[in-house]
Design an enzyme around this catalytic site. Structure first.
Site, PDB file in Angstrom:
ATOM      1  N   ARG A 145       0.831  -1.203   0.000  1.00  0.00           N
ATOM      2  CA  ARG A 145       0.000   0.000   0.000  1.00  0.00           C
ATOM      3  C   ARG A 145       0.871   1.262   0.000  1.00  0.00           C
ATOM      4  O   ARG A 145       0.464   2.317  -0.448  1.00  0.00           O
ATOM      5  CB  ARG A 145      -0.980   0.005   1.188  1.00  0.00           C
ATOM      6  CG  ARG A 145      -1.813   1.281   1.311  1.00  0.00           C
ATOM      7  CD  ARG A 145      -3.125   1.107   2.105  1.00  0.00           C
ATOM      8  NE  ARG A 145      -2.967   0.285   3.283  1.00  0.00           N
ATOM      9  CZ  ARG A 145      -2.399   0.684   4.428  1.00  0.00           C
ATOM     10  NH1 ARG A 145      -1.940   1.907   4.546  1.00  0.00           N
ATOM     11  NH2 ARG A 145      -2.298  -0.145   5.447  1.00  0.00           N
TER      12      ARG A 145
ATOM     13  N   TYR B 131     -17.419  14.217 -15.487  1.00  0.00           N
ATOM     14  CA  TYR B 131     -17.757  12.813 -15.272  1.00  0.00           C
ATOM     15  C   TYR B 131     -18.779  12.701 -14.120  1.00  0.00           C
ATOM     16  O   TYR B 131     -18.628  13.362 -13.087  1.00  0.00           O
ATOM     17  CB  TYR B 131     -16.465  12.056 -14.947  1.00  0.00           C
ATOM     18  CG  TYR B 131     -16.648  10.593 -14.741  1.00  0.00           C
ATOM     19  CD1 TYR B 131     -16.936   9.758 -15.817  1.00  0.00           C
ATOM     20  CD2 TYR B 131     -16.550  10.021 -13.483  1.00  0.00           C
ATOM     21  CE1 TYR B 131     -17.114   8.400 -15.629  1.00  0.00           C
ATOM     22  CE2 TYR B 131     -16.719   8.665 -13.290  1.00  0.00           C
ATOM     23  CZ  TYR B 131     -17.003   7.863 -14.369  1.00  0.00           C
ATOM     24  OH  TYR B 131     -17.181   6.518 -14.185  1.00  0.00           O
TER      25      TYR B 131
ATOM     26  N   ASP C  84      -8.518  16.593 -15.345  1.00  0.00           N
ATOM     27  CA  ASP C  84      -8.830  15.203 -15.670  1.00  0.00           C
ATOM     28  C   ASP C  84      -8.544  15.029 -17.163  1.00  0.00           C
ATOM     29  O   ASP C  84      -9.261  15.557 -18.011  1.00  0.00           O
ATOM     30  CB  ASP C  84     -10.309  14.917 -15.346  1.00  0.00           C
ATOM     31  CG  ASP C  84     -10.700  13.464 -15.607  1.00  0.00           C
ATOM     32  OD1 ASP C  84     -10.036  12.801 -16.424  1.00  0.00           O
ATOM     33  OD2 ASP C  84     -11.693  13.009 -15.005  1.00  0.00           O
TER      34      ASP C  84
ATOM     35  N   LYS D   3      -9.426   3.596 -18.918  1.00  0.00           N
ATOM     36  CA  LYS D   3      -9.818   3.942 -20.284  1.00  0.00           C
ATOM     37  C   LYS D   3      -8.641   3.736 -21.245  1.00  0.00           C
ATOM     38  O   LYS D   3      -8.114   2.658 -21.308  1.00  0.00           O
ATOM     39  CB  LYS D   3     -10.375   5.362 -20.304  1.00  0.00           C
ATOM     40  CG  LYS D   3     -11.320   5.686 -19.117  1.00  0.00           C
ATOM     41  CD  LYS D   3     -12.622   4.909 -19.149  1.00  0.00           C
ATOM     42  CE  LYS D   3     -13.423   4.976 -17.852  1.00  0.00           C
ATOM     43  NZ  LYS D   3     -13.736   6.296 -17.340  1.00  0.00           N
TER      44      LYS D   3
END
Ligand SMILES: *Cc1c(COP(=O)(O)O)cnc(C)c1O
Length: 416
Positions: A63, A116, A188, A213
């Site tokens: 992590r 979005y 973004d 994407k």
């Protein structure tokens, strides 16, 4: 070491997608090894404590950092022209980790009005709950941003081309206004990828991606990335990512490293196919409007060659008719898949009002111009003629049936 290819910043982007950020491997493996491990062993307690104290570099726990993930972070950061990157579990993990690392109760954020759907939900519902004020503005006129800035405005959030209308925001103009007030500008860049747009050149402080994407490009991973200065990325990694924990799995990082190698050739084909599909749609009598940065009359043309270096592959179009026509058109498609997402080899189509933008209230949808007959298509890598032929047969079925319905009023019409 011969295979330490970290420093070649003069490489062109197509080369960087394959070699950027490459770490030396003890066995000379061509492909980045997948370090599918949760934790890393310390040789001694002294080594372990030195790593925790930051006195010695080395891995501790995945992590907090992982070699496979780090290679991806370095590669995408280089592509975006930033010194550092942070890999996140999802694109929304990237949006939330990047923003919450720098925000607190009482802060104000200025956000583009059409974004979005889940980013909209995060800003308008969750941020509000924690006392962060959000103002949505139409940034296609940068002056609107000036009007929204306040003394407590800490961040300005841009998505361009903006979901789902492909509205274009002049990043440099908005960034100049934001920086007058020392607010961070976050972009973004999912729809463009660093090959078609590098927002840092226009003044962005942070760039985020849904790597789900185009970056991965194969529809088999949900992931996100943040790029920024070394200090900002360290801040994000040591706070929101470490303690809220939306970090990327090493396996997902490994798949994205693989997908990235073909980003340049994929984007070229995506853009070519999208231009052909957009040109087809423009000619259709039942299509009222086509929104696509690659069309000659689109506002994006003003920034082509400066901010943008390609059209991308997302097209939105509006039908004459009603929401049932929109749904019928989608249901008649045979090759094109009804699915949200974009940037995959498969062409995907969706209905924003009932799908991606359903988190908007009806009023917010109306303000953002997301009508019931708006359709978004994410053009894939198939032969363009096959995509167009599929649309053609669906148009024929949708609108022939509609004519029949009007002519045979009162009769029962089966829609199959
Ligand atoms: C998909 C998407 C996101 C969210 O990314 P996830 O990986 O689905 O969490 C954010 N912004 C844009 C523009 C997107 O298309």
């Amino acid at each position: 070491m011969r295979n330490n290819k970290n420093q070649k910043s003069q490489w062109q982007p197509a080369t960087m997608t394959i070699h950027g950020g490459k770490q030396p491997d003890q066995h000379g493996a061509l492909v980045a090894p997948l370090y599918q491990t949760a934790t890393f062993a310390f040789n001694t307690t002294a080594e372990g404590s030195a790593r925790f104290a930051g006195e010695e570099s080395g891995y501790i726990y995945s992590r907090l950092g992982n070699p496979t993930t780090n290679e991806l972070e370095a590669r995408v950061a280089q592509l975006e022209g930033f010194p550092a990157g942070a890999a996140c579990a999802t694109g929304m993990g990237a949006v939330s980790a990047a923003m919450l690392a720098f925000l607190q109760q009482g802060d104000h954020v200025v956000v583009a009005d059409a974004i979005y759907g889940c980013s909209f939900a995060l800003f308008s519902h969750l941020f509000k709950k924690f006392g962060i004020e959000v103002e949505f503005v139409d940034m296609t006129d940068a002056e609107n941003v000036r009007g929204a800035m306040r003394d407590n405005t800490k961040m300005v959030f841009i998505e361009t081309p903006a979901n789902p209308h492909l509205k274009i925001i002049d990043i440099a103009a908005v960034a100049a206004i934001a920086h007058e007030r020392q607010a961070r500008v976050i972009v973004d860049n999912t729809f463009m990828t660093p090959l078609l747009q590098q927002p840092r050149k226009q003044g962005a402080d942070l760039v985020i991606h849904s790597a789900t994407k185009f970056l991965n490009g194969h529809g088999d991973v949900v992931a996100g990335l943040i790029c920024g200065s070394a200090e900002d990325i360290e801040m994000i990694k040591s706070t929101t990512l470490k303690d809220m924990g939306a970090t990327m799995s090493p396996h997902d990082a490994w798949l994205i490293l693989r997908g990235l190698k073909t980003l340049d050739v994929r984007m070229e084909r995506h853009c070519q196919n999208a231009v052909k599909v957009a040109e087809y749609l423009v000619q259709q009598p039942f299509v009222r409007d086509v929104y696509f940065p690659g069309l000659p009359d689109h506002p994006a043309q003003r920034l082509m060659g400066t901010q943008m270096h390609g059209s991308g592959a997302v097209i939105a179009f509006e039908l004459h008719g009603d929401s049932q026509d929109a749904q019928r058109l989608l249901d008649y498609l045979e090759l094109i898949t009804i699915a949200v997402s974009l940037g995959d080899a498969e062409t995907l189509i969706q209905h924003p009002a009932s799908m991606t933008h359903s988190p908007y209230s009806a009023e917010a949808r109306a303000r953002a111009g997301i009508s019931e007959t708006l359709i978004r298509i994410a053009v894939g890598l198939e032969a363009a003629d096959d995509i167009i032929n599929d649309l053609a047969q669906a148009f024929a079925k949708t609108f022939v049936i509609d004519n029949t319905k009007e002519q045979q009023q009162g009769e029962t019409v089966s829609y199959g």
